[in-house]
Design a protein around this motif. Structure first.
Motif, PDB file in Angstrom:
ATOM      1  N   PRO A 126       0.834  -1.199   0.000  1.00  0.00           N
ATOM      2  CA  PRO A 126       0.000   0.000   0.000  1.00  0.00           C
ATOM      3  C   PRO A 126       0.873   1.256   0.000  1.00  0.00           C
ATOM      4  CG  PRO A 126       0.088  -0.967   2.189  1.00  0.00           C
ATOM      5  CD  PRO A 126       0.772  -1.936   1.269  1.00  0.00           C
ATOM      6  N   ASP A 127       0.274   2.402  -0.278  1.00  0.00           N
ATOM      7  CA  ASP A 127       1.031   3.650  -0.250  1.00  0.00           C
ATOM      8  C   ASP A 127       0.827   4.417   1.055  1.00  0.00           C
ATOM      9  OD1 ASP A 127      -1.467   5.290  -0.698  1.00  0.00           O
ATOM     10  OD2 ASP A 127      -1.409   4.164  -2.569  1.00  0.00           O
ATOM     11  N   ASP A 128      -0.001   3.901   1.948  1.00  0.00           N
ATOM     12  CA  ASP A 128      -0.219   4.510   3.256  1.00  0.00           C
ATOM     13  C   ASP A 128       0.072   3.446   4.313  1.00  0.00           C
ATOM     14  OD1 ASP A 128      -0.919   6.033   5.406  1.00  0.00           O
ATOM     15  OD2 ASP A 128      -3.054   6.167   4.937  1.00  0.00           O
ATOM     16  N   PHE A 129       1.242   3.508   4.933  1.00  0.00           N
ATOM     17  CA  PHE A 129       1.636   2.469   5.881  1.00  0.00           C
ATOM     18  C   PHE A 129       2.595   3.028   6.923  1.00  0.00           C
ATOM     19  CE2 PHE A 129       4.713   2.174   2.352  1.00  0.00           C
ATOM     20  CZ  PHE A 129       5.912   2.310   3.038  1.00  0.00           C
ATOM     21  N   GLU A 130       2.776   2.240   7.968  1.00  0.00           N
ATOM     22  CA  GLU A 130       3.834   2.459   8.951  1.00  0.00           C
ATOM     23  C   GLU A 130       4.676   1.196   8.996  1.00  0.00           C
ATOM     24  OE1 GLU A 130       2.315   3.590  12.728  1.00  0.00           O
ATOM     25  OE2 GLU A 130       1.273   5.370  11.982  1.00  0.00           O
ATOM     26  N   VAL A 131       5.989   1.362   8.991  1.00  0.00           N
ATOM     27  CA  VAL A 131       6.882   0.212   8.946  1.00  0.00           C
ATOM     28  C   VAL A 131       6.946  -0.467  10.309  1.00  0.00           C
ATOM     29  CG1 VAL A 131       9.306  -0.452   8.739  1.00  0.00           C
ATOM     30  CG2 VAL A 131       8.266   1.023   7.025  1.00  0.00           C
ATOM     31  N   VAL A 132       6.914  -1.789  10.308  1.00  0.00           N
ATOM     32  CA  VAL A 132       7.090  -2.581  11.522  1.00  0.00           C
ATOM     33  C   VAL A 132       8.571  -2.967  11.607  1.00  0.00           C
ATOM     34  CG1 VAL A 132       6.437  -4.669  12.766  1.00  0.00           C
ATOM     35  CG2 VAL A 132       4.741  -3.452  11.375  1.00  0.00           C
ATOM     36  N   ARG A 133       9.256  -2.494  12.645  1.00  0.00           N
ATOM     37  CA  ARG A 133      10.681  -2.761  12.815  1.00  0.00           C
ATOM     38  C   ARG A 133      10.936  -3.525  14.114  1.00  0.00           C
ATOM     39  NH1 ARG A 133      14.329  -0.002   9.596  1.00  0.00           N
ATOM     40  NH2 ARG A 133      13.464   1.686   8.295  1.00  0.00           N
ATOM     41  N   ASP A 134      12.024  -4.282  14.114  1.00  0.00           N
ATOM     42  CA  ASP A 134      12.477  -4.932  15.335  1.00  0.00           C
ATOM     43  C   ASP A 134      13.052  -3.856  16.256  1.00  0.00           C
ATOM     44  OD1 ASP A 134      14.535  -6.221  17.151  1.00  0.00           O
ATOM     45  OD2 ASP A 134      13.688  -8.006  16.224  1.00  0.00           O
ATOM     46  N   PRO A 135      12.589  -3.751  17.503  1.00  0.00           N
ATOM     47  CA  PRO A 135      13.081  -2.681  18.375  1.00  0.00           C
ATOM     48  C   PRO A 135      14.542  -2.867  18.790  1.00  0.00           C
ATOM     49  CG  PRO A 135      11.661  -4.175  19.597  1.00  0.00           C
ATOM     50  CD  PRO A 135      11.561  -4.573  18.154  1.00  0.00           C
ATOM     51  N   ILE A 136      15.097  -4.069  18.616  1.00  0.00           N
ATOM     52  CA  ILE A 136      16.492  -4.311  18.980  1.00  0.00           C
ATOM     53  C   ILE A 136      17.418  -4.007  17.806  1.00  0.00           C
ATOM     54  CG2 ILE A 136      18.150  -5.965  19.886  1.00  0.00           C
ATOM     55  CD1 ILE A 136      15.941  -5.435  21.851  1.00  0.00           C
ATOM     56  N   THR A 137      17.195  -4.664  16.685  1.00  0.00           N
ATOM     57  CA  THR A 137      18.087  -4.522  15.534  1.00  0.00           C
ATOM     58  C   THR A 137      17.708  -3.364  14.620  1.00  0.00           C
ATOM     59  OG1 THR A 137      16.767  -6.014  14.124  1.00  0.00           O
ATOM     60  CG2 THR A 137      18.422  -7.020  15.563  1.00  0.00           C
ATOM     61  N   GLY A 138      16.494  -2.856  14.712  1.00  0.00           N
ATOM     62  CA  GLY A 138      16.032  -1.826  13.806  1.00  0.00           C
ATOM     63  C   GLY A 138      15.658  -2.342  12.433  1.00  0.00           C
ATOM     64  N   GLU A 139      15.725  -3.654  12.219  1.00  0.00           N
ATOM     65  CA  GLU A 139      15.491  -4.236  10.900  1.00  0.00           C
ATOM     66  C   GLU A 139      14.001  -4.378  10.623  1.00  0.00           C
ATOM     67  OE1 GLU A 139      15.887  -5.123   7.408  1.00  0.00           O
ATOM     68  OE2 GLU A 139      17.773  -4.833   8.471  1.00  0.00           O
ATOM     69  N   LEU A 140      13.644  -4.388   9.309  1.00  0.00           N
ATOM     70  CA  LEU A 140      12.265  -4.613   8.894  1.00  0.00           C
ATOM     71  C   LEU A 140      11.835  -6.019   9.298  1.00  0.00           C
ATOM     72  CD1 LEU A 140      12.456  -3.185   5.260  1.00  0.00           C
ATOM     73  CD2 LEU A 140      11.926  -1.949   7.362  1.00  0.00           C
ATOM     74  N   ARG A 141      10.551  -6.154   9.637  1.00  0.00           N
ATOM     75  CA  ARG A 141      10.040  -7.436  10.096  1.00  0.00           C
ATOM     76  C   ARG A 141       9.061  -8.076   9.116  1.00  0.00           C
ATOM     77  NH1 ARG A 141      13.614  -9.949  12.334  1.00  0.00           N
ATOM     78  NH2 ARG A 141      14.044  -9.648  14.555  1.00  0.00           N
ATOM     79  N   GLY A 142       9.196  -7.775   7.822  1.00  0.00           N
ATOM     80  CA  GLY A 142       8.445  -8.514   6.814  1.00  0.00           C
ATOM     81  C   GLY A 142       7.115  -7.926   6.417  1.00  0.00           C
ATOM     82  N   CYS A 143       6.439  -7.203   7.308  1.00  0.00           N
ATOM     83  CA  CYS A 143       5.139  -6.620   7.001  1.00  0.00           C
ATOM     84  C   CYS A 143       5.132  -5.149   7.388  1.00  0.00           C
ATOM     85  CB  CYS A 143       4.014  -7.344   7.745  1.00  0.00           C
ATOM     86  SG  CYS A 143       3.769  -9.067   7.256  1.00  0.00           S
TER      87      CYS A 143
END
Length: 575
Positions: free
Chosen positions: A402-419
């Motif tokens: 979608p073009d309207d989203f918030e990124v889900v990140r791992d709070p430890i590594t800062g990495e993207l979590r797939g969704c």
């Protein structure tokens, strides 16, 4: 220093794209857009960017513009304890800079989250490292009926034997590989009298930057990992809607897809033309039948051999292509195609399309379901079947975000979590990132996602299955990959909310179960869970504490499972 320069350059590229997307969408608020008639778009083409964009633009319809840009800097202290098979205790200081941005308007929208971080290890075993991660996606209305769309992704993965990939964990170190992908292109939707016309073009580039830690210590050869590719795709269709010139709708369409992969000069090319008839069954149901012709080819060159007849390995650890060798066909299918589809749309909140037919010389089926019982709930399912390389598959998934989203990140590594967190369309990439083999493949699978917002609480769940059957030319060094099947079952979930005006929490988990019939590739599974709490300590200054647990389980009994626990305490200042 080389990795620092490359990561910094990639961060600059992603940030530039994000900044271009956000202002462009904001400056084009006066434009409009017209949609295609049903006769010119069959259910089998429902993933086309033009059709989706037309629906999204109409769905907003409030004439308001929301612009949010939040750059930040961050400093964290991280402690990681190895639970199995060892018992190392490692400490890191992490410094990060990033930006989260979003703009949403009547016919335009973009979202982006870009982050660069640098880790400094304390002690001999805790190494230094840096990473860039993020995703940007959006579109801008250039003029009535003409839009420009673009997207980009950067993500870290751990590459295992045979090209299986898991989300990068806290102890990834030099074994981490970075995936970069970007695409852009225009879409046109217009009318000439009663004739609906649409077309789009997309160009993309994907690269997997293989780390030195993933190479064989003796031969310096890398695992069978995708290097880079350039993709191009174009679609055009024209038709009359039912009830204009005839009681049924009539249309014609054509498509072209090509991916050029650097690994041994592989090429995938797919061309198709078709004619379509749309039959209205009721106010909410339409049947679409199509018949056409396709030509699909996959080819490559062989590896360069040295004076001893052994494959030559380049400085990057990958096979060197023999440019003088003739191109070898691995797949060549041409002939008649047909497709029967049903389209059901009982309301603006529910739509279903499903199709069955013949493509790629065999049976093919797929479809989509979108259900939004309210403005706070969204459920999506996609069933797919296509032929491409890793770059083409990732580009498709990125375009469907979608073009309207918030990124889900791992709070430890800062990495993207797939969704990503969104109340629009399909919003997960986990199924695409499960394997990064260099060979082309036929992918079949299903992806489902559910998102909700209830008061201060937001949550989402994604799950799916991806099956890839690899295709390679006989008599070449790639021949061993021909017929190999990789399967990836995946799950990703997130939940979070606010605790008053100045505090909040979040939690997420993921799991991947990857298996292969390749005798040199073992089955493996990756798991992770994390939770974080934040509180505003002063205006623009936020304190965060987080805990995480990550694990990798190997199917081979000779390889010990890896489990780690991590804790973080940090400060973030948002400008």
């Amino acid at each position: 220093m080389r990795r620092v320069r490359e990561a910094s350059t990639s961060f600059a590229v992603l940030t530039t794209l994000a900044l271009l997307l956000v202002p462009a969408a904001g400056h084009a608020q006066a434009g409009g857009q017209s949609g295609m008639g049903a006769s010119a778009s069959s259910a089998s083409a429902s993933s086309d960017g033009t059709s989706r964009r037309s629906e999204r633009g109409k769905g907003r319809g409030k004439g308001t513009k929301r612009l949010e840009v939040a750059p930040y800097i961050e400093i964290d202290q991280i402690v990681t304890a190895e639970l199995s098979p060892g018992d190392d205790l490692l400490t890191y200081t992490q410094i990060a800079a990033g930006v989260d941005a979003s703009v949403q308007g009547r016919n335009n929208g973009a979202s982006a989250s870009i982050r660069y971080q640098r880790q400094f290890g304390w002690g001999r075993k805790a190494g230094d490292g840096d990473a860039v991660s993020g995703v940007a996606r959006g579109y801008a209305t250039v003029t009535r009926g003409l839009t420009l769309e673009a997207g980009a992704l950067a993500s870290q993965v751990d590459v295992e034997n045979g090209g299986s990939a898991l989300v990068a964990g806290p102890l990834s170190g030099d074994g981490t590989s970075t995936i970069y992908s970007v695409y852009a292109g225009p879409s046109l939707a217009t009318r000439a009298g009663d004739l609906d016309v649409s077309a789009n073009y997309r160009a993309g580039f994907t690269r997997v930057e293989q780390s030195d830690g993933a190479r064989d210590a003796q031969t310096a050869a890398a695992a069978d990992v995708f290097d880079k590719s350039v993709t191009q795709s174009a679609d055009a269709q024209a038709g009359f809607a039912p009830g204009t010139v005839l009681p049924v709708g009539l249309g014609v369409a054509g498509s072209f897809n090509r991916e050029d992969i650097s690994n041994l000069d592989q090429r995938t090319q797919d061309m198709q033309v078709r004619a379509m008839v749309t039959v209205p069954v009721s106010r909410t149901v339409r049947l679409v039948g199509s018949v056409g012709y396709e030509d699909v080819e996959i080819s490559s060159r062989d590896v360069l051999l040295d004076e001893n007849g052994l494959p030559v390995i380049g400085s990057d650890g990958r096979y060197v292509t023999d440019k003088s060798a003739p191109r070898e066909l691995a797949y060549d299918v041409s002939g008649l195609t047909w497709d029967v589809a049903v389209m059901w749309r009982p309301s603006r909140r529910t739509s279903l399309s499903a199709h069955f037919g013949r493509r790629y010389g065999s049976t093919s089926f797929g479809g989509t379901l979108a259900y939004a019982p309210s403005d706070r709930h969204q459920f999506n399912v996609t069933v797919y079947d296509n032929i491409s390389g890793f770059g083409g598959q990732l580009g498709r998934a990125l375009e469907q975000l979608p073009d309207d989203f918030e990124v889900v990140r791992d709070p430890i590594t800062g990495e993207l979590r797939g969704c990503v967190a969104s109340l629009e369309g399909g919003n997960c990439l986990s199924g695409v990132l499960g394997t990064v083999r260099s060979s082309t493949f036929r992918a079949r699978g299903v992806s489902a996602s559910y998102s909700l917002e209830l008061g201060r609480l937001s949550a989402g769940l994604g799950a799916g299955y991806d099956r890839r059957r690899y295709i390679a030319a006989a008599g070449t060094i790639l021949a061993a990959a021909n017929g190999v099947i990789d399967e990836n079952w995946w799950l990703a979930a997130y939940v979070g909310g606010s605790l008053g005006p100045d505090a909040g929490w979040s939690a997420n988990l993921y799991a991947n179960w990857i298996s292969s019939n390749d005798p040199f590739t073992g089955d493996l599974a990756g798991y992770g869970a994390s939770a974080g709490y934040y509180k505003l300590l002063a205006p623009r200054l936020r304190g965060t504490v987080a805990l995480g647990l990550d694990g990798v389980s190997y199917g081979a009994p000779s390889i010990d499972d890896l489990w780690t626990a991590s804790a973080l305490a940090g400060l973030r200042y948002t400008f």
